[in-house]
Design an enzyme around this catalytic site. Structure first.
Site, short mmCIF file in Angstrom:
data_model
loop_
_atom_site.label_atom_id
_atom_site.label_comp_id
_atom_site.label_asym_id
_atom_site.label_seq_id
_atom_site.Cartn_x
_atom_site.Cartn_y
_atom_site.Cartn_z
N HIS A 1 0.83 -1.22 0.00
CA HIS A 1 0.00 0.00 0.00
C HIS A 1 0.86 1.27 0.00
CE1 HIS A 1 -3.82 -2.16 0.61
NE2 HIS A 1 -3.10 -2.98 1.36
N TYR B 1 0.37 -4.37 11.74
CA TYR B 1 0.23 -2.99 11.23
C TYR B 1 0.88 -1.99 12.17
CZ TYR B 1 -2.45 -4.24 7.17
OH TYR B 1 -2.80 -4.75 5.95
N ASN C 1 -10.29 -3.04 2.30
CA ASN C 1 -9.97 -2.99 0.87
C ASN C 1 -11.24 -2.71 0.08
OD1 ASN C 1 -7.16 -3.52 0.79
ND2 ASN C 1 -7.50 -5.72 1.04
#
Ligand code: NDP
Length: 483
Positions: A56, A339, A129
């Site tokens: 990303h 993350y 997404n």
């Protein structure tokens, strides 16, 4: 120079006398190391980039708000859903997945759809997404999967052999591969695509009663896609096409909006549903769990500064608020760690304290120090817990709801291995023209694969989803139709 212009200063605020000529020993002499302004300017320039995201990396973002349109307090105590009409500010980042930060926007790739809600009980990040499912369903496979999407270690080229080898050996990817290769694999813009939380989450109400939930963001602009030929042309002529479109739309007052819907599953249904509802390679049929419209997301303000806001924005599926909890989804469970860890590496241990990431509500923590601490670091207040000095204390009412678990600690797959029915349902839902384009796209993508063994294995998966689907791809590749 007019006298109303502010004085140029160094980073530490001293006025700069000359920003055009470096100090030299005589007009033709070598440059002097005492020109600290020059040294600082070059040294800072060398450090302008933070490491780009491994996935990303290319993205665009915007500010906006979420407004509740339906009372959901029966299902969740999360304050952002507290009452009809309530607005919560948010920041969204859209992105492609595989390319580097300078790569073209109009490629065939899933799109990241990450939303940061600045709720009055802390930040809530929904890091989804533009597709409802994913290629894999266990985080342990994520680094391997992403390696196949990235560049070959020797040639530094994208590698169809690796991509199709991995997919053909990981048939749980079939549903997502079908979506990716369909028309929706190249959205017309970031505004013309749906968003999904993809994972299952747990909602808990004020009485402690829980349900399972999935999020759908339905574009009010309508779904629109690009043909592969137009996408290729745009990639050559304007690689930032989607970034530009989002910025210009918002700048001109054409604010994109999404209807926010959820599917709600009673807690006990998870034990009896016809497949594992936590498996992120599956959707919950909307015939079983219809969409419930809960609110609206509107994007109405561009960032003032791309780096400060879009690049430094750090989203994590583990950034949750009371009333919203994780499910046992094995992919989500890995992301809860990965993350935040990526952001600690990329932006730093204090990433959450940067203006774009800082909650709008009060933050009272005993975390101290670390590189680049931009706030007062707690000043002289008490810095450990428990303490006798009236420092912030835990609130038991905010404990997550308990979850019953049984079984052995072990490495085990999801016990449901039908990777084919839902991919086939999607194929059967497409019009003949959409099916033809899907087949053409897959055939073109698989042609460069060198080994027939890989192609034949993958054709077998398409065939199991729907015999017509597999047959058309086999014929397109000039390979035998599976029996
Ligand atoms: P439903 O008929 O209830 O739902 C079909 C879903 O498919 C709708 O969300 C629709 O979204 C979406 N859809 C329609 N056309 C396409 C397309 N060309 N590409 C991708 N998605 C499309 O059926 P089920 O819920 O039983 O699902 C059947 C299949 O639909 C699934 O196997 C899955 O592949 C696909 N799907 C299901 C979703 C779900 O949450 N259940 C979500 C997205 C896809 P839209 O409003 O945009 O037309």
């Amino acid at each position: 120079m007019s006298s109303d212009r502010k004085k140029l200063t160094t980073g530490w605020g001293a006025p700069v006398g000359d920003n055009q000529n470096s100090q030299t020993a005589g007009a033709r002499g070598p440059t002097l190391i005492q020109d600290v302004h020059l040294l600082e300017k070059l040294a800072h320039f060398n450090r302008e980039r933070v490491p780009e995201r491994v996935v990303h990396a290319k993205g665009a973002g915007a500010h906006g708000y979420f407004e509740v349109t339906q009372d959901l307090t029966a299902y969740t105590k999360a304050s952002l859903f507290a009452e009809v009409g309530k607005r919560t500010p948010l920041f969204v980042r859209f992105s492609t997945v595989a390319g580097e930060s300078g790569s073209a926007d109009t490629v065939r790739d899933p799109r990241g759809f990450a939303v940061k809600f600045y709720t009055d009980e802390g930040n809530y990040d929904l890091v989804g997404n533009n597709t409802p499912v994913f290629f894999i369903r266990d985080a342990i496979k994520f680094p391997d999967f992403i390696h196949t999407q990235k560049r070959h270690p020797q040639t530094h080229l994208k590698n169809p052999n690796a991509i199709w080898d991995f997919w053909s050996l990981s048939p749980e990817s079939l549903h997502q591969v079908t979506i990716l290769m369909s028309d929706r694999g190249i959205p017309a813009t970031y505004r013309h695509m749906h968003g999904f939380g993809s994972h299952t989450f747990k909602w808990v109400n004020a009485e402690g009663k829980a349900v399972w939930v999935k999020y759908h963001f339905k574009t009010e602009q309508g779904v629109q896609n690009l043909s592969p030929s137009l996408a290729a042309q745009l990639a050559a002529e304007n690689p930032d096409y989607h970034t530009e479109d989002l910025f210009n739309a918002i700048e001109s007052g054409d604010f994109p909006a999404w209807k926010v819907c959820v599917q709600i599953m009673p807690l006990e249904d998870a034990n009896t549903y016809r497949f594992d509802p936590f498996d992120v390679t599956k959707v919950w049929s909307q015939k079983d769990y219809p969409l419930i419209e809960v609110g609206r997301m509107v994007l109405d303000r561009n960032p003032d500064n791309y780096f400060a806001e879009v690049e430094q924005a750090t989203f994590s599926p583990g950034t949750l608020v009371p009333g919203i909890e994780p499910s046992p989804d094995k992919m989500l469970q890995g992301r809860l760690f990965a993350y935040s860890d990526a952001h600690r590496y990329r932006v730093g241990a204090n990433h959450h304290a940067l203006p774009i990431n800082r909650p709008h509500s009060e933050v009272n923590t005993y975390q101290r120090d670390g590189q680049m601490r931009p706030d007062s670091n707690g000043g002289g207040s008490v810095y450990y817990e428990p303490n006798s000095f009236g420092g912030p204390a835990e609130s038991p009412a905010d404990k997550p709801a308990p979850l019953d678990v049984t079984g052995q600690a072990d490495s085990v797959a999801y016990d449901h291995n039908d990777h084919y029915t839902q991919a086939g349902d999607l194929y059967r839902l497409l019009s003949e023209e959409e099916r033809e384009r899907l087949v053409q796209t897959i055939v073109a993508a698989m042609k460069p694969v060198e080994r027939d063994e890989i192609k034949i294995r993958q054709i077998g998966h398409f065939y199991k989803a729907d015999p017509e689907y597999g047959t058309r791809i086999a014929e397109g590749l000039g390979l035998p139709v599976p029996q």
